[in-house]
Design a protein around this motif. Structure first.
Motif, mmCIF file in Angstrom:
data_model
loop_
_atom_site.group_PDB
_atom_site.id
_atom_site.type_symbol
_atom_site.label_atom_id
_atom_site.label_comp_id
_atom_site.label_asym_id
_atom_site.label_seq_id
_atom_site.Cartn_x
_atom_site.Cartn_y
_atom_site.Cartn_z
ATOM 1 N N SER A 57 0.852 -1.187 0.000
ATOM 2 C CA SER A 57 0.000 0.000 0.000
ATOM 3 C C SER A 57 0.889 1.239 0.000
ATOM 4 O O SER A 57 2.102 1.153 0.229
ATOM 5 C CB SER A 57 -0.897 0.019 1.240
ATOM 6 N N HIS A 83 -7.106 -1.311 -4.243
ATOM 7 C CA HIS A 83 -7.133 0.036 -3.673
ATOM 8 C C HIS A 83 -7.953 0.969 -4.555
ATOM 9 O O HIS A 83 -7.781 1.001 -5.772
ATOM 10 C CB HIS A 83 -5.706 0.590 -3.533
ATOM 11 N N ASN A 84 -8.796 1.763 -3.919
ATOM 12 C CA ASN A 84 -9.602 2.754 -4.617
ATOM 13 C C ASN A 84 -8.716 3.916 -5.066
ATOM 14 O O ASN A 84 -7.907 4.409 -4.278
ATOM 15 C CB ASN A 84 -10.705 3.253 -3.674
ATOM 16 N N GLU A 86 -9.240 7.101 -5.498
ATOM 17 C CA GLU A 86 -9.393 8.314 -4.679
ATOM 18 C C GLU A 86 -8.595 8.184 -3.386
ATOM 19 O O GLU A 86 -7.899 9.120 -2.972
ATOM 20 C CB GLU A 86 -10.870 8.559 -4.382
ATOM 21 N N ASP A 87 -8.667 7.021 -2.750
ATOM 22 C CA ASP A 87 -7.921 6.799 -1.508
ATOM 23 C C ASP A 87 -6.413 6.798 -1.766
ATOM 24 O O ASP A 87 -5.635 7.336 -0.971
ATOM 25 C CB ASP A 87 -8.335 5.472 -0.876
ATOM 26 N N VAL A 88 -6.000 6.164 -2.860
ATOM 27 C CA VAL A 88 -4.578 6.132 -3.210
ATOM 28 C C VAL A 88 -4.059 7.538 -3.452
ATOM 29 O O VAL A 88 -2.970 7.913 -2.990
ATOM 30 C CB VAL A 88 -4.354 5.234 -4.444
ATOM 31 N N ALA A 90 -5.201 10.344 -2.253
ATOM 32 C CA ALA A 90 -5.137 11.085 -0.994
ATOM 33 C C ALA A 90 -3.924 10.660 -0.174
ATOM 34 O O ALA A 90 -3.217 11.501 0.410
ATOM 35 C CB ALA A 90 -6.421 10.866 -0.201
ATOM 36 N N ALA A 91 -3.661 9.356 -0.118
ATOM 37 C CA ALA A 91 -2.503 8.861 0.635
ATOM 38 C C ALA A 91 -1.208 9.336 -0.003
ATOM 39 O O ALA A 91 -0.255 9.717 0.701
ATOM 40 C CB ALA A 91 -2.542 7.339 0.692
ATOM 41 N N ARG A 92 -1.164 9.323 -1.320
ATOM 42 C CA ARG A 92 0.033 9.811 -2.024
ATOM 43 C C ARG A 92 0.250 11.294 -1.768
ATOM 44 O O ARG A 92 1.393 11.753 -1.574
ATOM 45 C CB ARG A 92 -0.114 9.516 -3.511
ATOM 46 N N ARG A 94 -0.512 12.969 0.892
ATOM 47 C CA ARG A 94 0.040 13.147 2.244
ATOM 48 C C ARG A 94 1.544 12.905 2.241
ATOM 49 O O ARG A 94 2.312 13.651 2.872
ATOM 50 C CB ARG A 94 -0.671 12.210 3.228
ATOM 51 N N ALA A 135 -9.085 12.642 -9.178
ATOM 52 C CA ALA A 135 -9.210 12.603 -7.723
ATOM 53 C C ALA A 135 -9.175 14.005 -7.135
ATOM 54 O O ALA A 135 -8.727 14.965 -7.775
ATOM 55 C CB ALA A 135 -8.081 11.760 -7.131
ATOM 56 N N THR A 136 -9.634 14.133 -5.915
ATOM 57 C CA THR A 136 -9.623 15.433 -5.238
ATOM 58 C C THR A 136 -8.215 16.013 -5.183
ATOM 59 O O THR A 136 -8.019 17.219 -5.373
ATOM 60 C CB THR A 136 -10.180 15.277 -3.813
#
Length: 298
Positions: A57, A83-84, A86-88, A90-92, A94, A135-136
């Motif tokens: 991840s 992995h979704n 959008e979540d990926v 956001a994590a990237r 950060r 993505a956002t």
């Protein structure tokens, strides 16, 4: 010995030589703080990138980035089925805020035997990349690479990513991939190495590891395109196949094989040290030995 200079400098932040390892995943309970210490030592030895294997991840990269100050950390590769986007993204984002320019999102379609929802891998990858674009907090093309073997996925790596991270390939594949990617696109193949001067023992170690990969059609079909046959895939792999997809021998011999990949068009080679238990071993002694002959720090 082959030339040790990469043919392109499209992604110099990767360095010329990286390390590919499943054992350095931070969810590996066997190693604890050893992972961070190993990452710091790899940086001090001059390696440019750590590629985290075993379908990691994004979060698995965070402790390695925190333990180092300059090397890149890449997922090698994150499975798009797990992995979704959008979540990926956001994590990237950060990680990018905490460690600017040092995390690379390596993406792959995995294999039908490993992913329950596996279907239409090329089309699904295109859709996944669109999800990252929209993505956002979007993932720019320059921040991602694709696990590409065949021509269509290599073209997608060229057109919608920073480049390609092929796994289980030959120097001949690297040359063909460079033709498709053209100049200025990252080509960072993985190369398995067995640091052992006893040829028979080295091949035994290699076969024990390669056999599992030869059960996956994505790899065998690609190897068939390179001229290998069904007979090369039995018993853990023929000598001819082992000699093409592994570097076997002493550090100088391995350096020569790495040079062949660089001469064929690779910008960066991610070496995976294969031991009796490569998914769990942290082979610091071998990484230290190889750093003496490989163009680390380049």
């Amino acid at each position: 010995m082959e030339s040790m200079e990469p043919t392109n400098t499209s992604a110099t932040e990767f360095g010329t030589i990286g390390v590919w390892s499943t054992a350095l995943r931070t969810d590996n309970p066997e190693h604890g703080g050893e992972v961070a210490d190993a990452a710091a030592e790899l940086e001090s030895l001059g390696y440019g990138t750590i590629w985290l294997g075993g379908s990691p991840s994004v979060a698995d990269a965070a402790p390695l980035l925190a333990a180092t100050s300059r090397l890149a950390v890449a997922t090698g590769i994150l499975s798009i089925w797990d992995h979704n986007p959008e979540d990926v993204a956001a994590a990237r984002a950060r990680l990018e805020r905490d460690h600017p320019g040092r995390f690379v999102l390596g993406l792959g379609a995995s294999h039908s035997a490993l992913a329950e929802r596996y279907a239409r891998p090329y089309s699904t990858m295109k859709e996944y990349l669109t999800g990252l674009d929209e993505a956002t907090e979007p993932v720019p093309a320059s921040g991602r690479v694709l696990a590409a073997l065949g021509p269509k996925m290599l073209e997608l790596s060229r057109d919608r990513a920073a480049g390609a991270h092929p796994y289980l390939v030959t120097a001949e594949h690297t040359a063909k991939a460079r033709e498709i990617l053209g100049k200025g696109t990252l080509l960072a193949p993985e190369l398995k190495v067995v640091l052992d001067t006893d040829t028979a023992a080295a091949r035994e170690t290699a076969r024990a590891y390669l056999g599992g990969y030869l059960q996956l059609p994505n790899y065998t079909k690609n190897l068939e395109r390179l001229g290998f046959a069904e007979s090369d895939f039995t018993g853990g792999g023929s000598d001819r196949l082992l000699d093409a997809v592994f570097a076997l021998g002493d550090a100088e011999t391995i350096a020569s094989r790495v040079g062949a990949f660089l001469s064929a068009g690779a910008d960066h080679v991610a070496i995976q040290v294969v031991t009796a238990d490569p998914r769990h071993d942290v082979p610091l002694a071998q990484w230290r030995e190889l750093a003496k002959t490989l163009p680390v720090g380049g």
